[in-house]
Design a protein around this motif. Structure first.
Motif, PDB file in Angstrom:
ATOM      1  N   ARG A  22       0.828  -1.213   0.000  1.00 20.83           N
ATOM      2  CA  ARG A  22       0.000   0.000   0.000  1.00 20.83           C
ATOM      3  C   ARG A  22       0.861   1.261   0.000  1.00 20.83           C
ATOM      4  O   ARG A  22       0.515   2.254  -0.634  1.00 20.83           O
ATOM      5  CB  ARG A  22      -0.940   0.010   1.200  1.00 20.83           C
ATOM      6  CG  ARG A  22      -2.151  -0.855   1.028  1.00 20.83           C
ATOM      7  CD  ARG A  22      -3.203  -0.584   2.097  1.00 20.83           C
ATOM      8  NE  ARG A  22      -2.693  -0.701   3.458  1.00 20.83           N
ATOM      9  CZ  ARG A  22      -2.606  -1.817   4.155  1.00 20.83           C
ATOM     10  NH1 ARG A  22      -2.977  -2.954   3.609  1.00 20.83           N
ATOM     11  NH2 ARG A  22      -2.141  -1.822   5.387  1.00 20.83           N
ATOM     12  N   SER A  23       1.997   1.206   0.704  1.00 26.53           N
ATOM     13  CA  SER A  23       2.864   2.388   0.771  1.00 26.53           C
ATOM     14  C   SER A  23       3.555   2.669  -0.560  1.00 26.53           C
ATOM     15  O   SER A  23       4.062   3.766  -0.771  1.00 26.53           O
ATOM     16  CB  SER A  23       3.890   2.235   1.891  1.00 26.53           C
ATOM     17  OG  SER A  23       4.872   1.293   1.558  1.00 26.53           O
ATOM     18  N   ARG A  26      -0.224   3.361  -3.283  1.00 25.43           N
ATOM     19  CA  ARG A  26      -1.032   4.554  -3.014  1.00 25.43           C
ATOM     20  C   ARG A  26      -0.411   5.836  -3.592  1.00 25.43           C
ATOM     21  O   ARG A  26      -1.123   6.619  -4.241  1.00 25.43           O
ATOM     22  CB  ARG A  26      -1.265   4.686  -1.512  1.00 25.43           C
ATOM     23  CG  ARG A  26      -2.368   5.679  -1.186  1.00 25.43           C
ATOM     24  CD  ARG A  26      -2.693   5.674   0.264  1.00 25.43           C
ATOM     25  NE  ARG A  26      -3.135   4.332   0.647  1.00 25.43           N
ATOM     26  CZ  ARG A  26      -3.486   3.981   1.857  1.00 25.43           C
ATOM     27  NH1 ARG A  26      -3.434   4.861   2.828  1.00 25.43           N
ATOM     28  NH2 ARG A  26      -3.880   2.768   2.123  1.00 25.43           N
ATOM     29  N   ALA A  30      -2.067   8.212  -6.587  1.00 24.55           N
ATOM     30  CA  ALA A  30      -2.294   9.642  -6.307  1.00 24.55           C
ATOM     31  C   ALA A  30      -1.570  10.524  -7.318  1.00 24.55           C
ATOM     32  O   ALA A  30      -2.123  11.527  -7.783  1.00 24.55           O
ATOM     33  CB  ALA A  30      -1.842   9.976  -4.885  1.00 24.55           C
ATOM     34  N   GLU A  42      -6.193   1.044  -7.801  1.00 24.65           N
ATOM     35  CA  GLU A  42      -5.700  -0.325  -7.812  1.00 24.65           C
ATOM     36  C   GLU A  42      -6.893  -1.202  -8.172  1.00 24.65           C
ATOM     37  O   GLU A  42      -7.923  -1.175  -7.501  1.00 24.65           O
ATOM     38  CB  GLU A  42      -5.133  -0.716  -6.449  1.00 24.65           C
ATOM     39  CG  GLU A  42      -4.523  -2.094  -6.460  1.00 24.65           C
ATOM     40  CD  GLU A  42      -3.906  -2.500  -5.137  1.00 24.65           C
ATOM     41  OE1 GLU A  42      -3.331  -3.596  -5.093  1.00 24.65           O
ATOM     42  OE2 GLU A  42      -4.004  -1.736  -4.154  1.00 24.65           O
ATOM     43  N   GLN A  46      -5.063  -7.522  -5.343  1.00 27.48           N
ATOM     44  CA  GLN A  46      -5.018  -6.918  -4.015  1.00 27.48           C
ATOM     45  C   GLN A  46      -4.459  -7.841  -2.935  1.00 27.48           C
ATOM     46  O   GLN A  46      -3.948  -7.366  -1.940  1.00 27.48           O
ATOM     47  CB  GLN A  46      -6.415  -6.443  -3.590  1.00 27.48           C
ATOM     48  CG  GLN A  46      -6.796  -5.119  -4.195  1.00 27.48           C
ATOM     49  CD  GLN A  46      -7.695  -5.273  -5.408  1.00 27.48           C
ATOM     50  OE1 GLN A  46      -7.843  -6.341  -5.951  1.00 27.48           O
ATOM     51  NE2 GLN A  46      -8.275  -4.174  -5.843  1.00 27.48           N
TER      52      GLN A  46
END
Length: 97
Positions: A22-23, A26, A30, A42, A46
């Motif tokens: 996620r880091s 994301r 963005a 995304e 997952q």
């Protein structure tokens, strides 16, 4: 009116958990939204922490502009050092489809 989509299949670098994934993902999503004024999210993979699928969508009245935006997004993604781009698939639809 034209609608275009772009789907990226990514292999993430030194990622060992979904939290680390996620880091990485994301900020990419963005930045695509901010830099190119597109919808991005995304869209797959997952549950796999080293793989990601990111989808981009854009709508335009000008086909050349739409293709240019998708191409810019793809070139930008190729230049990301923290990921390996496994594939990028573009699709363009018109009102006639």
């Amino acid at each position: 009116m034209y609608a275009g989509t772009l789907r990226f299949d990514l292999l993430l670098g030194d990622v060992r958990s979904l939290k680390e994934k996620r880091s990485v993902v994301r900020p990419i999503v963005a930045e695509l939204r901010r830099k190119f004024a597109v919808s991005a999210a995304e869209t797959g993979e997952q549950n796999l922490y080293r793989r990601a699928e990111i989808g981009v969508a854009v709508v335009s009245g000008d086909l050349a502009h739409l293709k240019d935006v998708l191409d810019q997004c793809e070139r930008w993604m190729v230049g990301r050092p923290e990921i390996e781009l496994l594939s990028a698939r573009q699709r363009v639809h018109s009102d006639d489809d």
